[in-house]
Scaffold this active site. Structure first.
Site, PDB file in Angstrom:
ATOM      1  CG  ASP A 324      -6.733   0.118   0.447  1.00 11.42           C
ATOM      2  OD1 ASP A 324      -7.949  -0.433   0.173  1.00 11.42           O
ATOM      3  OD2 ASP A 324      -6.130  -0.434   1.423  1.00 11.42           O
ATOM      4  CD  GLU A 327      -3.269   4.629   3.054  1.00 14.54           C
ATOM      5  OE1 GLU A 327      -2.683   5.640   3.025  1.00 14.54           O
ATOM      6  OE2 GLU A 327      -2.944   3.571   3.436  1.00 14.54           O
ATOM      7  CG  ASP A 359      -1.175   1.901   1.101  1.00 12.15           C
ATOM      8  OD1 ASP A 359      -2.099   0.845   1.321  1.00 12.15           O
ATOM      9  OD2 ASP A 359      -0.286   1.823   1.559  1.00 12.15           O
TER      10      ASP A 359
END
Length: 609
Positions: A324, A327, A359
């Site tokens: 993601d 991140e 994530d």
């Protein structure tokens, strides 16, 4: 003004006639021909007619008309050609500022800037009936054979004829079933174009042939669409019978015709990319063979469930880690870039993109060969593996518990369609002792995530260990799926439940496409009454997701709950209405305290005590 003088109404003098009636008549004919063919050039000719009507001086040739608005080189060239033909037929001294004897009047005499009856001169020459000069009736929309609209109508009709059919089809299901009836792809646009075969569905909806309802979308035929689909199916059967009776199909006539919009788009594509269209027309034979190959592979491998028309064969895909973008950007930039550097140092193939939930996850991306002469290679299909990771630092975990994101994120992860849910917790040494919540509270939340919610919890110390875990998982999944055929499925058709192969430790080969996964995980998408009711219930302290789901099994909407309260005989019965509802794996009772709280929330007039 004297009282006896009559009042004059209307125009004081007649409108002067156009000094260039011959040009006006030719432009009117060109406009009417373009209108009958459905071409947009009719509006250009109409603008030229309006400009010519306003010009008060006679023109000797079409070149002089270039000073007028909306007269370009094309119109002037056409008028010059007609003028030369007129001189050859009537002599070099023929008048051009007056119409020849017996010729129909120019469009000016019919008003509205030359809206004359269409092609009166051809009608008189061919001795056809004029029909009163009315506008030609718009022809019925019939999609071109093997186009997107044709395939969708035929697929919906055939599906409706199946006994016990549900009467509608979902998007993924409809695309898979209709693909072998269409020359274009429903998911990938042709080279140099942004349209796919699915783009024609909007035309079908606009023409009231297909109706779209619910969310996720359900597609079904209207009465008009059903009648048209029956005709297309009959024509398709006649064509098939003719090809079987006569080899080569030379005597078969295509009974379908394209509408005006599709003709213009296809003519433009033929002019721009003629070679590409020939290549795209030759593809469906291979698609049909590919589907049958997938069916044979599916029958030979028990781990694969029913396909939706797409499959990835062993060796034709690679496992990619999706990160993601949150991140890698914002916040502590140095710490987030350290994760990227560690993944690059470990040789992990990863892609940074927007993930609507989670994530980290892994996709099987199709290997696509680059096309000669094209800057970028075509985009390959992507199927999401059944593993997803939510990463939390201890400070982030503390903040998410305080603002309510903790429960909401776990709720959305459990509904995302993936079965292997992993919670990656970075403990960050002694940093947890300086947070606003006690460390015991955070540890209890982590344990509840594993024991109650069923997540696999992985504890690491820092970013470097997180990158190491992602690296190990990527290599493990690459080895796990290296000899397996992956088949695309739809969440709408098969639900989110796992099969027997997951229980035996065999990875699932029936996967969701990344596009469908990410769209289904959208945070602010339209919600049903049932979903909003569940979110309301979960705002009550002590009412977890399992308890809310148990209540929804008995009362799916607030209206049904209020109706049940009204049917109770006493106040005490209303307060204990929900107390005997069982929830969770242990089937415990909801209890009188929560039952009383829910009753007070929905039935108390005024502020709660």
């Amino acid at each position: 003004m004297s009282a006896t003088e009559p009042v004059r109404l209307g125009r004081k003098r007649p409108l002067p006639s156009c000094p260039n009636p011959l040009f006006l008549r030719w432009l009117t004919e060109l406009r009417d021909e373009a209108r009958e063919k459905g071409l947009k050039t009719q509006y250009t000719y109409q603008k030229a007619i309006s400009s010519l009507n306003k010009y008060p001086l006679p023109l000797q040739n079409a070149k002089e008309a270039k000073i007028l608005q909306n007269f370009g080189d094309g119109i002037c060239k056409i008028l010059d050609q007609k003028l030369q033909r007129y001189y050859r037929e009537n002599g070099a001294d023929a008048p051009i500022h007056a119409l020849p004897e017996g010729a129909p009047p120019p469009g000016r005499l019919n008003g509205n800037n030359g809206l004359a009856p269409s092609r009166q001169n051809e009608a008189a020459g061919d001795k056809k009936k004029a029909g009163g000069g009315g506008r030609k009736k718009k022809r019925e929309y019939v999609p071109q054979k093997r186009s997107g609209g044709y395939a969708v109508l035929l697929t919906l009709f055939r599906h409706s004829q199946i006994p016990g059919s549900k009467g509608f089809m979902f998007k993924m299901e409809l695309q898979a079933e209709a693909q072998h009836l269409c020359d274009k792809s429903f998911t990938v646009p042709d080279l140099g174009s942004k349209y796919t075969a699915w783009s024609s569905v909007s035309t079908l909806i606009q023409k009231n042939l297909v109706i779209k309802t619910h969310n996720p979308a359900r597609y079904s035929l209207t009465e008009e669409g059903l009648a048209l689909a029956q005709r297309l199916a009959s024509a398709d059967r006649e064509t098939t019978d003719g090809q079987e009776g006569e080899e080569g199909g030379g005597g078969v006539v295509d009974l379908t015709a394209s509408d005006e919009e599709e003709e213009e788009k296809e003519e433009e594509e033929d002019r721009i990319h003629p070679v590409e269209r020939v290549a795209s027309v030759s593809e469906p034979r291979n698609d049909v063979d590919g589907v049958s190959l997938c069916e044979r592979l599916q029958s030979s491998q028990p781990a694969c469930r029913k396909p939706s028309g797409e499959c990835l064969l062993p060796g034709n895909y690679e496992i990619i880690l999706c990160v993601d973008f949150i991140e890698t950007t914002g916040g502590s930039h140095h710490r987030k870039q350290e994760l990227v550097r560690e993944l690059q140092r470990n040789g992990v193939s990863f892609d940074i993109r927007k993930l609507n939930v989670g994530d980290f996850l892994w996709v099987a991306r199709e290997k696509v060969m680059p096309v000669p002469g094209q800057l970028r290679a075509p985009v390959g299909r992507e199927l999401v593996l059944d593993y997803i990771i939510e990463r939390k630092r201890m400070d982030d975990l503390c903040g998410s518990i305080i603002d309510g994101r903790f429960r909401e994120q776990k709720f959305r992860l459990k509904r995302c369609g993936l079965r292997r849910l992993i919670y990656l917790v970075e403990e960050c040494g002694t940093a947890a002792s300086h947070l606003s919540l006690p460390e015991s509270t955070l540890q209890q939340a982590i344990v509840n995530t594993q024991v109650v919610d069923g997540f696999f919890v992985k504890r690491v110390q820092d970013v470097r260990e997180s990158a190491a875990y992602l690296t190990v998982m990527t290599r493990y999944l690459t080895k796990l799926y290296q000899n397996r055929t992956l088949i695309c499925r739809s969440r709408e058709l098969e639900g989110d439940g796992g099969g027997e192969e997951e229980e035996k430790g065999i990875p699932s080969c029936s996967l969701i496409s990344f596009a469908e996964f990410n769209h289904g995980a959208t945070k602010n998408k339209c919600q049903t009454v049932r979903e909003v009711f569940a979110r309301q219930l979960m705002q009550i302290s002590g009412l977890s997701g399992d308890r809310a789901a148990a209540i929804l099994e008995h009362y799916s909407t607030p209206h049904s709950l209020l109706t049940a309260y009204e049917q109770c005989a006493s106040e005490a019965e209303r307060e204990k209405l929900l107390s005997s509802i069982r929830y969770g794996k242990l089937r415990r009772n909801l209890g009188p305290a929560l039952s009383r709280t829910v009753y007070q929330l929905y039935c108390t007039q005024g502020a709660l005590s």
